[in-house]
Design an enzyme around this catalytic site. Structure first.
Site, PDB file in Angstrom:
ATOM      1  N   GLU A 136     -12.278   5.166   4.058  1.00  0.00           N
ATOM      2  CA  GLU A 136     -11.781   6.035   5.132  1.00  0.00           C
ATOM      3  C   GLU A 136     -12.850   6.185   6.219  1.00  0.00           C
ATOM      4  OE1 GLU A 136      -8.766   7.005   5.568  1.00  0.00           O
ATOM      5  OE2 GLU A 136      -7.831   7.081   3.590  1.00  0.00           O
TER       6      GLU A 136
ATOM      7  N   TRP B  69      -5.913   1.266   9.793  1.00  0.00           N
ATOM      8  CA  TRP B  69      -6.037   1.202   8.338  1.00  0.00           C
ATOM      9  C   TRP B  69      -5.741  -0.209   7.826  1.00  0.00           C
ATOM     10  CZ3 TRP B  69      -8.758   3.241   4.864  1.00  0.00           C
ATOM     11  CH2 TRP B  69      -8.439   3.119   3.513  1.00  0.00           C
TER      12      TRP B  69
ATOM     13  N   TYR C 210       0.839  -1.202   0.000  1.00  0.00           N
ATOM     14  CA  TYR C 210       0.000   0.000   0.000  1.00  0.00           C
ATOM     15  C   TYR C 210       0.878   1.258   0.000  1.00  0.00           C
ATOM     16  CZ  TYR C 210      -3.434   3.429   1.521  1.00  0.00           C
ATOM     17  OH  TYR C 210      -4.229   4.548   1.628  1.00  0.00           O
TER      18      TYR C 210
END
Length: 192
Positions: free
Chosen positions: A51, A59, A29
């Site tokens: 989000e 995350w 990522y």
């Protein structure tokens, strides 16, 4: 480059922002997505949705579940999600592969409907809040803000239009991940 509190050198010899750690998915990522300009209504809608799901969670939890989120939310096709009936909410509440939070699930559906009613591109709206000039590159992770005047303004603009789960901190995370700002720490191989 030596390891520091803000940078970690991976087994490949590349220095990276320390938050990426050693998790393979986080490294991918960081290296391939985070901070790369994201353009288009579908990808921006997906990122806003993810989000929002991340709020209060890590995350990496969202990244690991992203394939399931994409399947559950029709690859974040805005028109399809906007047409989800109430029965779909109940179905999603039983899907253990995603985050089963009713408020976040209904926010994604509501945000899809709001996107269709915007009268403008969601991507263009979000990108209109890109800082100009861009802030200088952080020299350490401690210099990376949680919110900025621009993320606050974006949050206000989206909320005013009816979006949910788009607070200033969440919108700054969006700005970072979607490349509106570049918070790769000085010394990171991704730092431009």
């Amino acid at each position: 480059m030596p390891t520091s509190p803000s940078l970690l050198t991976g087994s490949d010899g590349k220095a990276r922002c320390a938050w990426a750690g050693a998790d393979v998915e986080y490294l991918r990522y960081h290296d391939e997505e985070w901070g790369t300009p994201l353009i288009g209504d579908r990808p921006v809608f997906e990122k806003i949705s993810l989000e929002g799901f991340q709020a209060g969670l890590s995350w990496i939890t969202i990244l690991r579940r992203r394939p399931a989120f994409r399947e559950a939310f029709a690859n974040f096709d805005i028109e399809t999600v906007a047409a989800f009936p109430e029965a779909k909410v109940e179905e999603l509440m039983t899907n253990a592969a995603i985050i089963r939070h009713r408020g976040k699930i209904t926010a994604v559906i509501s945000n899809a409907r709001t996107t269709l009613e915007l009268g403008q591109s969601l991507s263009d709206l979000v990108w209109s809040f890109r800082p100009d000039p861009l802030p200088r590159r952080p020299t350490s992770l401690s210099e990376v803000p949680a919110i900025t005047p621009e993320s606050t303004a974006l949050s206000v603009a989206l909320r005013k239009r009816g979006f949910r789960f788009v607070g200033p901190t969440t919108m700054y995370a969006l700005m970072q991940s979607a490349g509106l700002v570049d918070d790769h720490v000085e010394g990171c191989w991704r730092a431009a």
